[in-house]
Design an enzyme around this catalytic site. Structure first.
Site, short mmCIF file in Angstrom:
data_model
loop_
_atom_site.label_atom_id
_atom_site.label_comp_id
_atom_site.label_asym_id
_atom_site.label_seq_id
_atom_site.Cartn_x
_atom_site.Cartn_y
_atom_site.Cartn_z
N GLU A 177 0.85 -1.21 0.00
CA GLU A 177 0.00 0.00 0.00
C GLU A 177 0.87 1.24 0.00
OE1 GLU A 177 -1.94 -0.33 3.76
OE2 GLU A 177 -3.24 -1.95 3.09
N CYS A 232 14.14 44.41 -16.34
CA CYS A 232 15.21 45.25 -16.83
C CYS A 232 14.61 46.11 -17.93
CB CYS A 232 16.32 44.37 -17.39
SG CYS A 232 17.41 45.23 -18.53
N CYS A 269 20.39 44.80 -23.54
CA CYS A 269 20.79 43.91 -22.44
C CYS A 269 21.27 42.58 -22.99
CB CYS A 269 19.59 43.72 -21.52
SG CYS A 269 19.89 42.54 -20.20
N ASP A 291 1.09 10.43 3.33
CA ASP A 291 1.77 11.36 4.21
C ASP A 291 0.73 12.29 4.81
OD1 ASP A 291 3.86 12.40 5.51
OD2 ASP A 291 4.72 13.47 3.80
N LYS A 336 10.74 3.59 2.83
CA LYS A 336 10.60 5.03 2.59
C LYS A 336 11.14 5.42 1.22
CE LYS A 336 9.37 7.61 5.61
NZ LYS A 336 9.60 8.01 6.97
N TYR A 341 -6.77 2.05 6.48
CA TYR A 341 -5.83 0.96 6.22
C TYR A 341 -5.85 -0.15 7.26
CZ TYR A 341 -2.91 4.02 9.14
OH TYR A 341 -2.44 4.84 10.13
N LYS A 365 2.22 4.62 1.36
CA LYS A 365 2.25 5.18 2.71
C LYS A 365 1.86 6.65 2.59
CE LYS A 365 5.15 5.36 6.84
NZ LYS A 365 5.00 6.75 7.22
N CYS A 375 19.92 46.33 -13.70
CA CYS A 375 19.99 44.98 -14.27
C CYS A 375 21.39 44.40 -14.06
CB CYS A 375 19.67 45.06 -15.76
SG CYS A 375 19.99 43.51 -16.62
N CYS A 427 23.15 44.39 -17.73
CA CYS A 427 23.46 45.56 -18.56
C CYS A 427 23.40 46.86 -17.78
CB CYS A 427 22.49 45.63 -19.74
SG CYS A 427 20.82 46.08 -19.25
S1 IVH Z 1 -0.19 0.63 8.96
C1 IVH Z 1 0.68 -1.28 12.86
N1 IVH Z 1 -0.58 1.51 6.53
O1 IVH Z 1 2.49 5.61 8.79
C2 IVH Z 1 0.57 -0.63 11.54
N2 IVH Z 1 0.28 3.02 8.15
O2 IVH Z 1 5.06 5.28 10.17
C3 IVH Z 1 0.34 0.81 11.63
N3 IVH Z 1 0.63 5.28 7.35
O3 IVH Z 1 1.25 6.04 12.02
C4 IVH Z 1 0.12 1.54 10.42
N4 IVH Z 1 -0.07 4.93 5.30
O4 IVH Z 1 -0.11 6.99 10.13
C5 IVH Z 1 -0.16 1.80 7.77
N5 IVH Z 1 -1.01 2.19 4.36
C6 IVH Z 1 -0.59 2.48 5.59
C7 IVH Z 1 -0.16 3.77 5.95
C8 IVH Z 1 0.28 3.99 7.26
C9 IVH Z 1 0.41 5.83 6.16
C10 IVH Z 1 1.19 6.01 8.51
C11 IVH Z 1 0.43 5.76 9.78
C12 IVH Z 1 1.43 5.37 10.82
C13 IVH Z 1 2.72 5.77 10.18
C14 IVH Z 1 3.82 4.86 10.66
#
Ligand code: IVH
Length: 675
Positions: free
Chosen positions: A118, A431, A437, A122, A319, A230, A120, A413, A416
């Site tokens: 999945e 300018c 120029c 932000d 990451k 999630y 992650k 400028c 020039c």
């Molecule tokens: S699972 C025990 N799935 O990442 C598992 N976390 O660094 C807990 N996050 O606090 C989280 N996308 O806020 C999971 N697809 C995803 C996620 C996800 C973002 C965040 C989540 C967690 C942080 C951990």
């Protein structure tokens, strides 16, 4: 009566809930916004007349409530955990090995574990509690054990169901996920903040956090937040599914937004492939992600693997390279563009961010410098997301050194030394030197030689820079004085390429008036305006002599464009350059005003597709336009004729399926010869 009203309310709520789900969760609206608004208004007016019939899960209850004094604390019944990170494929493979060991599987066994992959997201982690299918509480993660009660704010987020869909939900259900702000919503919000003279947010994550931290949920209601879920934590009884992915599917059926990118793959190599695929598509996603989360899909295996300190052994985050980094602003330099616009460019201590080493970032203009309050010597946060040019998003004030220096916008400028000016109400400083120029000269020559302008083959930006730096050319008129000898003396230019270049420059002399006009680089005069001017005035002299009134008669020319045209031809240098170009032999065929009967294609729409051999597509287009045709980019039933060269693909297929007239190049030639 009362029951009729209750019944209508129930119908409206159900219908609005369905549309809300399609719009915010599935991204697949089925009715226009106005219809939704009408239904919503009806609901609101009934509820206003019968406040006793308002229920907490009514769609009207998302607009925010009276402000709170403070958030109350909530103790999570089950801690909200975090994830261990890995930063390389190797570390990810080691993670899989550790899982094999724990599960007592031989490292070389052929068994492939199923992993859910999945993005992650932000954003901000959030836990939702539903009791009897109705949203009861929303809480932040906090320190994992104790978070804050943000129920009022969570209720305003349209992708969070106020009550669950279906009927197979448990009495108490906890769902976790990430609240985030999509990139588009973030950009729109920041535009709004700037328009109100408020400080914009640094990135979508900060915007989401700031919006959730509002004690006044009516403000949160106006922020474009979403939640993607999630994980499922059921508080009573066992889970009615046996894999993570089945749990996600169940969440979607209960009405939650889940991630459409989630995939179940076999083995760690497929996880690596998933990671690489998403890394290349990262910029195209409508939300920011900072990596990929991999989870052992089988819940029984998850159970066996368990947790270590505060993170599960069965999940890991790989990451992505950071999109934001901290570095130092070494200096600000000022670059001059073709139109004289002066752009401040930040010189930075090189830093690896967004997958590349960045040592420059744009600072846009004086307003942006003032907004950031940035000084030379400051530590700054640089953001590079996708292919967007790196930006400085924030100054780290607590690290400002004592000798930090104010950024002064130059009054002259840097190229020039002509005075700079900033027009009232405009963000750019320019300018005033025009073609005096050197920076503007170089840009003007690059533009003149470019493909859509005079199309001088072999005269690219680097060569223009080199020839200008060597003093061979100062203006576009100097191009026609260049000799083979001068060019062949330049670094990395042989006799043959010098000859070719001189020939290409010579060839450019035969042109058309619209091309020539466009090539002069008058501000705001693009290809279309150049065409219109040529068609209207027929000669360069008439254009030079035109006053504002005359210019305003031309299609698409407004007061600003007219001002730029007049301003350009008023400058003696510019007129002299034109005289020199004409004296050097730049010429074009006279434009004879087309009479109706000379425009046999008037009212017709033609499409060119595939490649042509005896002429370029641009030439073919010019000829067809001269005959009165409109040349369009796509085929529709309104197309009159399609010219298809070798390599023609879907446009030709479509033309054939619509039974349109199709000409090959020979037939086009024959047609043009006849007309
Ligand atoms: S699972 C025990 N799935 O990442 C598992 N976390 O660094 C807990 N996050 O606090 C989280 N996308 O806020 C999971 N697809 C995803 C996620 C996800 C973002 C965040 C989540 C967690 C942080 C951990």
């Amino acid at each position: 009566m009362e029951t009729e009203i209750s019944q209508r309310l129930a119908e409206l709520r159900e219908e609005l809930r369905r549309h809300n789900h399609r719009y915010y969760v599935l991204d697949d609206p089925s009715i226009p916004d106005v219809e939704y608004d009408r239904l919503f208004q009806e609901l609101k007016s009934i509820e206003q007349a019968h406040p006793d019939l308002i229920t907490p899960d009514s769609p009207s209850q998302r607009v925010g409530d009276a402000p709170l004094d403070a958030f109350t604390q909530v103790e999570h019944e089950q801690s909200m955990l975090s994830l261990d990170n890995v930063f390389s494929d190797e570390e990810l493979k080691d993670w899989e090995k550790r899982i094999f060991n724990r599960l007592g599987l031989a490292a070389d066994s052929d068994k492939q574990l199923a992993f859910a992959c999945e993005p992650k997201l932000d954003g901000i982690a959030c836990s939702l509690l539903y009791v009897d299918g109705v949203l009861e509480r929303g809480a932040t993660r906090g320190d994992g054990r104790v978070g804050e009660d943000i129920t009022q704010n969570v209720r305003t987020i349209n992708s969070i169901p106020l009550s669950l869909h279906g009927d197979n939900w448990p009495k108490r259900l906890e769902v976790r996920g990430e609240i985030y702000m999509p990139k588009g919503g973030f950009a729109a919000l920041n535009e709004r903040m700037l328009a109100q003279d408020s400080k914009p947010f640094v990135n979508p994550r900060n915007a989401a956090a700031g919006s959730l931290r509002q004690l006044d949920s009516r403000i949160t209601a106006q922020r474009p937040l979403e939640m993607c879920c999630y994980s499922v934590h059921i508080r009573d009884g066992s889970l009615p599914f046996d894999s993570h992915s089945a749990g996600i599917k169940q969440l979607a059926e209960w009405g939650f937004k889940t991630n459409a990118e989630m995939r179940v793959v076999q083995g760690v190599q497929a996880c690596v492939d998933y990671y690489n695929d998403l890394l290349t598509r990262r910029g195209d996603l409508v939300y920011d992600i900072d990596g990929i989360v991999f989870k052992v899909d089988d819940l029984a295996l998850q159970e066996r693997l368990g947790f270590v300190s505060r993170a599960p052994r069965w999940a890991v985050a790989h990451k992505f390279p950071a999109q934001e980094e901290i570095t130092t602003l070494l200096d600000v330099e000022f670059q001059v563009g073709r139109t004289g616009a002066i752009t401040p460019v930040a010189r930075l201590t090189p830093v690896f961010v967004g997958g590349v080493t960045v040592s420059n970032a744009t600072l846009h203009n004086a307003d942006e410098i003032a907004r950031l309050g940035v000084k030379v010597g400051d530590s700054v946060i640089v953001r590079r997301a996708g292919d967007v040019i790196p930006q400085i998003v924030q100054v780290v004030l607590e690290r400002r050194p004592d000798d930090a220096r104010k950024v002064e916008f130059p009054s002259c400028c840097p190229m020039c030394e002509s005075p700079t000016e900033r027009v009232e109400g405009e963000a750019v400083t320019r300018c005033t030197g025009g073609l005096v120029c050197p920076a503007q000269q170089k840009q003007a020559i690059k533009h003149y030689a470019s493909r859509k302008a005079m199309d001088i083959d072999g005269l690219g930006d680097k060569l223009v820079e080199l020839m200008a730096d060597e003093g061979l050319i100062q203006s576009i008129a100097d191009l026609y004085q260049l000799t083979v000898e001068q060019i062949s003396n330049l670094e990395r230019m042989g006799q043959k390429s010098a000859e070719n270049l001189v020939a290409a420059i010579e060839k450019s002399k035969a042109t058309t008036l619209p091309r020539f006009l466009y090539s002069l680089g008058v501000r705001e005069v693009g290809e279309a305006t150049a065409q219109n001017l040529a068609k209207h005035f027929l000669t360069i002299d008439a254009i030079i002599a035109a006053n504002e009134e005359a210019l305003l008669e031309v299609e698409d020319v407004g007061p600003i464009v007219a001002k730029h045209i007049i301003g350009f031809f008023e400058v003696d240098d510019n007129r002299q350059i034109i005289d020199r170009l004409l004296a050097a032999g730049v010429h074009w065929p006279d434009i004879i005003p087309p009479s109706e009967d000379e425009q046999p294609l008037k009212g017709e729409t033609w499409v060119l597709t595939g490649s042509l051999e005896t002429m370029s597509r641009a030439e073919a287009k010019e000829k067809l336009v001269a005959l009165g045709a409109k040349v369009a980019g796509s085929v529709s039933k309104n197309t009159d004729c399609v010219v298809a060269g070798p390599g023609a693909g879907s446009k030709l297929a479509k033309a054939e399926s619509l039974g349109l007239k199709v000409l090959d190049e020979a037939a086009l030639q024959a047609f043009l010869n006849d007309h």
